[in-house]
Design an enzyme around this catalytic site. Sequence first.
Site, PDB file in Angstrom:
ATOM      1  CG  LEU A  37      -1.531  43.038  62.791  1.00 18.35           C
ATOM      2  CD1 LEU A  37      -0.866  43.163  64.155  1.00 18.35           C
ATOM      3  CD2 LEU A  37      -2.964  43.574  62.853  1.00 18.35           C
ATOM      4  N   GLY A 114     -14.188  40.863  61.127  1.00 19.72           N
ATOM      5  CA  GLY A 114     -15.043  41.392  62.189  1.00 19.72           C
ATOM      6  C   GLY A 114     -16.322  42.000  61.641  1.00 19.72           C
ATOM      7  CB  THR A 143     -13.027  48.429  57.383  1.00 22.00           C
ATOM      8  OG1 THR A 143     -13.924  49.525  57.217  1.00 22.00           O
ATOM      9  CG2 THR A 143     -13.465  47.621  58.595  1.00 22.00           C
ATOM     10  CB  ILE A 184      -1.926  54.470  42.210  1.00 19.86           C
ATOM     11  CG1 ILE A 184      -2.233  54.434  43.704  1.00 19.86           C
ATOM     12  CG2 ILE A 184      -1.592  53.062  41.689  1.00 19.86           C
ATOM     13  CD1 ILE A 184      -3.371  53.528  44.114  1.00 19.86           C
ATOM     14  NE  ARG A 273      -6.735  52.257  48.251  1.00 19.24           N
ATOM     15  CZ  ARG A 273      -6.541  50.932  48.187  1.00 19.24           C
ATOM     16  NH1 ARG A 273      -6.097  50.383  47.076  1.00 19.24           N
ATOM     17  NH2 ARG A 273      -6.794  50.160  49.226  1.00 19.24           N
ATOM     18  CG  MET A 319      -8.953  57.652  50.683  1.00 22.18           C
ATOM     19  SD  MET A 319      -9.462  56.585  49.333  1.00 22.18           S
ATOM     20  CE  MET A 319     -11.073  56.067  49.879  1.00 22.18           C
ATOM     21  CG  HIS A 445      25.060  77.461  51.686  1.00 21.00           C
ATOM     22  ND1 HIS A 445      24.263  77.627  50.579  1.00 21.00           N
ATOM     23  CD2 HIS A 445      26.347  77.479  51.234  1.00 21.00           C
ATOM     24  CE1 HIS A 445      25.026  77.759  49.518  1.00 21.00           C
ATOM     25  NE2 HIS A 445      26.298  77.675  49.890  1.00 21.00           N
TER      26      HIS A 445
HETATM   27  P1  FAD Z   1      -6.077  50.140  55.421  1.00 24.94           P
HETATM   28  O1  FAD Z   1      -4.620  50.330  55.403  1.00 24.94           O
HETATM   29  O2  FAD Z   1      -6.770  49.864  54.128  1.00 24.94           O
HETATM   30  O3  FAD Z   1      -6.356  48.975  56.466  1.00 24.94           O
HETATM   31  C1  FAD Z   1      -7.621  48.446  56.673  1.00 24.94           C
HETATM   32  C2  FAD Z   1      -7.459  47.002  57.068  1.00 24.94           C
HETATM   33  O4  FAD Z   1      -8.717  46.530  57.537  1.00 24.94           O
HETATM   34  C3  FAD Z   1      -7.064  46.074  55.929  1.00 24.94           C
HETATM   35  O5  FAD Z   1      -5.887  45.372  56.254  1.00 24.94           O
HETATM   36  C4  FAD Z   1      -8.251  45.124  55.772  1.00 24.94           C
HETATM   37  O6  FAD Z   1      -7.842  43.796  55.480  1.00 24.94           O
HETATM   38  C5  FAD Z   1      -8.871  45.193  57.146  1.00 24.94           C
HETATM   39  N1  FAD Z   1     -10.309  44.923  57.164  1.00 24.94           N
HETATM   40  C6  FAD Z   1     -11.279  45.471  56.398  1.00 24.94           C
HETATM   41  N2  FAD Z   1     -12.490  45.051  56.792  1.00 24.94           N
HETATM   42  C7  FAD Z   1     -12.279  44.210  57.825  1.00 24.94           C
HETATM   43  C8  FAD Z   1     -13.147  43.465  58.666  1.00 24.94           C
HETATM   44  N3  FAD Z   1     -14.469  43.570  58.545  1.00 24.94           N
HETATM   45  N4  FAD Z   1     -12.590  42.688  59.626  1.00 24.94           N
HETATM   46  C9  FAD Z   1     -11.246  42.619  59.778  1.00 24.94           C
HETATM   47  N5  FAD Z   1     -10.390  43.323  59.022  1.00 24.94           N
HETATM   48  C10 FAD Z   1     -10.906  44.107  58.073  1.00 24.94           C
HETATM   49  N6  FAD Z   1      -0.584  56.670  51.685  1.00 24.94           N
HETATM   50  C11 FAD Z   1       0.393  57.485  52.121  1.00 24.94           C
HETATM   51  O7  FAD Z   1       0.169  58.261  53.043  1.00 24.94           O
HETATM   52  N7  FAD Z   1       1.647  57.463  51.564  1.00 24.94           N
HETATM   53  C12 FAD Z   1       1.951  56.635  50.535  1.00 24.94           C
HETATM   54  O8  FAD Z   1       3.086  56.632  50.057  1.00 24.94           O
HETATM   55  C13 FAD Z   1       0.945  55.768  50.042  1.00 24.94           C
HETATM   56  N8  FAD Z   1       1.206  54.917  49.038  1.00 24.94           N
HETATM   57  C14 FAD Z   1       0.216  54.072  48.588  1.00 24.94           C
HETATM   58  C15 FAD Z   1       0.501  53.235  47.518  1.00 24.94           C
HETATM   59  C16 FAD Z   1      -0.479  52.378  47.044  1.00 24.94           C
HETATM   60  C17 FAD Z   1      -0.142  51.446  45.889  1.00 24.94           C
HETATM   61  C18 FAD Z   1      -1.762  52.345  47.659  1.00 24.94           C
HETATM   62  C19 FAD Z   1      -2.812  51.387  47.175  1.00 24.94           C
HETATM   63  C20 FAD Z   1      -2.051  53.190  48.711  1.00 24.94           C
HETATM   64  C21 FAD Z   1      -1.069  54.076  49.182  1.00 24.94           C
HETATM   65  N9  FAD Z   1      -1.322  54.968  50.220  1.00 24.94           N
HETATM   66  C22 FAD Z   1      -0.333  55.814  50.657  1.00 24.94           C
HETATM   67  C23 FAD Z   1      -2.632  55.026  50.876  1.00 24.94           C
HETATM   68  C24 FAD Z   1      -2.572  54.250  52.211  1.00 24.94           C
HETATM   69  O9  FAD Z   1      -2.201  52.922  51.944  1.00 24.94           O
HETATM   70  C25 FAD Z   1      -3.909  54.307  52.901  1.00 24.94           C
HETATM   71  O10 FAD Z   1      -4.328  55.649  53.036  1.00 24.94           O
HETATM   72  C26 FAD Z   1      -3.824  53.686  54.284  1.00 24.94           C
HETATM   73  O11 FAD Z   1      -3.404  52.340  54.212  1.00 24.94           O
HETATM   74  C27 FAD Z   1      -5.176  53.757  54.984  1.00 24.94           C
HETATM   75  O12 FAD Z   1      -5.057  53.187  56.259  1.00 24.94           O
HETATM   76  P2  FAD Z   1      -6.342  52.578  56.991  1.00 24.94           P
HETATM   77  O13 FAD Z   1      -5.835  52.046  58.275  1.00 24.94           O
HETATM   78  O14 FAD Z   1      -7.426  53.569  56.999  1.00 24.94           O
HETATM   79  O15 FAD Z   1      -6.828  51.394  56.049  1.00 24.94           O
HETATM   80  P1  NAI Z   2      -6.278  59.337  42.389  1.00 30.57           P
HETATM   81  O1  NAI Z   2      -7.558  59.859  42.871  1.00 30.57           O
HETATM   82  O2  NAI Z   2      -5.021  59.905  42.909  1.00 30.57           O
HETATM   83  O3  NAI Z   2      -6.201  59.494  40.798  1.00 30.57           O
HETATM   84  C1  NAI Z   2      -7.133  58.907  39.959  1.00 30.57           C
HETATM   85  C2  NAI Z   2      -7.044  59.570  38.592  1.00 30.57           C
HETATM   86  O4  NAI Z   2      -7.814  58.808  37.687  1.00 30.57           O
HETATM   87  C3  NAI Z   2      -7.577  60.996  38.575  1.00 30.57           C
HETATM   88  O5  NAI Z   2      -6.664  61.817  37.906  1.00 30.57           O
HETATM   89  C4  NAI Z   2      -8.901  60.854  37.823  1.00 30.57           C
HETATM   90  O6  NAI Z   2      -9.252  62.024  37.104  1.00 30.57           O
HETATM   91  C5  NAI Z   2      -8.591  59.700  36.892  1.00 30.57           C
HETATM   92  N1  NAI Z   2      -9.746  58.945  36.419  1.00 30.57           N
HETATM   93  C6  NAI Z   2     -10.877  58.632  37.099  1.00 30.57           C
HETATM   94  N2  NAI Z   2     -11.685  57.881  36.333  1.00 30.57           N
HETATM   95  C7  NAI Z   2     -11.052  57.701  35.146  1.00 30.57           C
HETATM   96  C8  NAI Z   2     -11.354  56.998  33.948  1.00 30.57           C
HETATM   97  N3  NAI Z   2     -12.493  56.307  33.826  1.00 30.57           N
HETATM   98  N4  NAI Z   2     -10.473  57.030  32.930  1.00 30.57           N
HETATM   99  C9  NAI Z   2      -9.303  57.716  33.047  1.00 30.57           C
HETATM  100  N5  NAI Z   2      -8.953  58.397  34.172  1.00 30.57           N
HETATM  101  C10 NAI Z   2      -9.812  58.381  35.199  1.00 30.57           C
HETATM  102  O7  NAI Z   2      -6.370  57.747  42.615  1.00 30.57           O
HETATM  103  P2  NAI Z   2      -5.253  56.625  42.637  1.00 30.57           P
HETATM  104  O8  NAI Z   2      -4.044  57.049  41.876  1.00 30.57           O
HETATM  105  O9  NAI Z   2      -5.948  55.381  42.246  1.00 30.57           O
HETATM  106  O10 NAI Z   2      -4.872  56.542  44.161  1.00 30.57           O
HETATM  107  C11 NAI Z   2      -5.886  56.320  45.150  1.00 30.57           C
HETATM  108  C12 NAI Z   2      -5.517  56.972  46.432  1.00 30.57           C
HETATM  109  O11 NAI Z   2      -4.488  56.251  47.092  1.00 30.57           O
HETATM  110  C13 NAI Z   2      -4.943  58.387  46.278  1.00 30.57           C
HETATM  111  O12 NAI Z   2      -5.951  59.331  46.133  1.00 30.57           O
HETATM  112  C14 NAI Z   2      -4.192  58.557  47.550  1.00 30.57           C
HETATM  113  O13 NAI Z   2      -5.085  58.973  48.536  1.00 30.57           O
HETATM  114  C15 NAI Z   2      -3.698  57.152  47.859  1.00 30.57           C
HETATM  115  N6  NAI Z   2      -2.295  57.028  47.484  1.00 30.57           N
HETATM  116  C16 NAI Z   2      -1.378  57.861  48.042  1.00 30.57           C
HETATM  117  C17 NAI Z   2      -0.051  57.809  47.693  1.00 30.57           C
HETATM  118  C18 NAI Z   2       0.902  58.774  48.284  1.00 30.57           C
HETATM  119  O14 NAI Z   2       0.563  59.401  49.270  1.00 30.57           O
HETATM  120  N7  NAI Z   2       2.108  58.922  47.753  1.00 30.57           N
HETATM  121  C19 NAI Z   2       0.453  56.832  46.741  1.00 30.57           C
HETATM  122  C20 NAI Z   2      -0.602  56.010  46.180  1.00 30.57           C
HETATM  123  C21 NAI Z   2      -1.905  56.099  46.567  1.00 30.57           C
END
Ligand code: FAD
Ligand code: NAI
Length: 466
Positions: A37, A114, A143, A184, A273, A319, A445
């Site tokens: 999970l 699912g 999902t 990212i 994403r 996201m 402060h």
């Molecule tokens: P998810 O977390 O993607 O969960 C969906 C789940 O559904 C998955 O486990 C998948 O396996 C499962 N699933 C999909 N289809 C099916 C199916 N048909 N049957 C059963 N299971 C299924 N957000 C923040 O707010 N703060 C952060 O610091 C942050 N850092 C991030 C760093 C990275 C490297 C990445 C990639 C993302 C980050 N995010 C961050 C974004 C955050 O992870 C997502 O916004 C969040 O996980 C979304 O939650 P969710 O429940 O919608 O989907």
């Molecule tokens: P992002 O949308 O934050 O950034 C993607 C970047 O790639 C943009 O600046 C875009 O202009 C650029 N880009 C797009 N196509 C390109 C190309 N062909 N060549 C060069 N640059 C290009 O997406 P990222 O960083 O992949 O993260 C995905 C999502 O995950 C975020 O939008 C966020 O919602 C979530 N996330 C949140 C975090 C947090 O809250 N701290 C940490 C990590 C992820």
Amino acid sequence: MSYDLVIIGGGPGGYNCAIRAGQLGLKTAIIESRGKLGGTCLNVGCIPSKALLHASEYYEAATKVFPSMGVKITGLSLDLPQMLKQKEDAVEGLTKGVEFLMRKHKVDYVKGFGAIAGAGRVEVTGPDGAKQTLETKNIVIATGSVPTPLPGIDIDEERIVSSTGALSLAQVPGKLIVVGAGVIGLELGSVWRRLGAEVTVVEFLDKITPTVDAEISTAFQRTLKKQGVKFELSHKVTGVEKLRQGLQVTIEPSKGGGARTLDADVVLVAIGRKPFTDGLGLETVGIKTDPRGFIPHDGHLKTTAEGIYVIGDCTTGPMLAHKSEEEGIAAAQIIAGQWGHVNYDIIPNVIYTDPEIATVGRSEEELKAAGVDYKVGKFPFMANSRARTNHETDGMVKVLEEVATKKVVGVHMVGSGVGEMIGEVCVAMEFGASAEDIARTCHAHPTMSEAIKEAAKGVDGWTMQA
Ligand code: FAD
Ligand code: NAI
């Protein structure tokens, strides 16, 4: 088995929805296919990335900050396997914790994939291939999302990686090329730079973090450059060739022009994403995704199919884990016949680099584009006493107030630890605060949060610096 609610996806959206549904007495099941999970966030997102950001920040501070504070360290070295292990330990502890919470709230955790099989039916294919069908009054789709691929570039998660591979590199790359200057790219680029990699970020647009308030994003880029991150703005990667040793990356100006090549040991593709809805059986209930693949809802998380709701990354909106969580709780309450609500105007956004970025509400660019008359107050951390004692003076706070309503409509910060400071602003905005309300609230402060109070004073021209 017959349920009140079946949730597909066990990420922050799904598991928070399940907990709230359990608390409200709904007979609930949650289906998850990854074997654990916690979703993207706990397994390969928020949690492991923050574990590495925290550890690598300490490592860099030990070499670059401690000496100026009179703390000398000799023989400092990096134990990367241990750094990766403590990250995995954090993930393991938290995902187990979510499993415990499912049991505590009497939610059935069904392992498998699912798929909706018509109204009120979800078919689950277990890890061993066995199928079972769950009957249910309501379904919540949670999902999530997966990385957007870069056409023509195959991710192997070793040398050409998505965020998932970048969280587990076996050694520090000599040269790391990051494609995409978004959240990212800059978070994980920071991790590996701090550990010794030479990092070059290739960004399609002419600025980094394109959705962040421009003044904050410019200040942020200046600091990242000072830290040694190189930027190739207005460029795109058109190919990555695998050599026997290393990679050759071809880049071209976004608007056309001559190609160049850059050497790299690892390439991280982080260009966004996309929602994940593969094999979900949406067609069996007539749900159509929008042109970008998101499942739309009616503003109250209801899809076009009766009794089917959608939350988190696979639907519209930012996201972010906390946005998914809010929607999960709202959906459970709506299904239980209660009021469920998400305020999409007040969803904070934090980038956990050093300095951090923390924003909520509208940027100056958005207010200008919408023709909204607004006032600005700013305060630099250079003038904040705690920032000075902490040697963390880079950055600023900016408060935006709408003239017509006298309400704060945006706060944008770049600075050390601002991710922890944005919460006070969200509360103030939820209560409809003016800048003066924040300015007249007593702040301790010496704290970094006094910069918020000073920036709020600045809106009416009475900051300490005025
Ligand atoms: P998810 O977390 O993607 O969960 C969906 C789940 O559904 C998955 O486990 C998948 O396996 C499962 N699933 C999909 N289809 C099916 C199916 N048909 N049957 C059963 N299971 C299924 N957000 C923040 O707010 N703060 C952060 O610091 C942050 N850092 C991030 C760093 C990275 C490297 C990445 C990639 C993302 C980050 N995010 C961050 C974004 C955050 O992870 C997502 O916004 C969040 O996980 C979304 O939650 P969710 O429940 O919608 O989907
Ligand atoms: P992002 O949308 O934050 O950034 C993607 C970047 O790639 C943009 O600046 C875009 O202009 C650029 N880009 C797009 N196509 C390109 C190309 N062909 N060549 C060069 N640059 C290009 O997406 P990222 O960083 O992949 O993260 C995905 C999502 O995950 C975020 O939008 C966020 O919602 C979530 N996330 C949140 C975090 C947090 O809250 N701290 C940490 C990590 C992820």
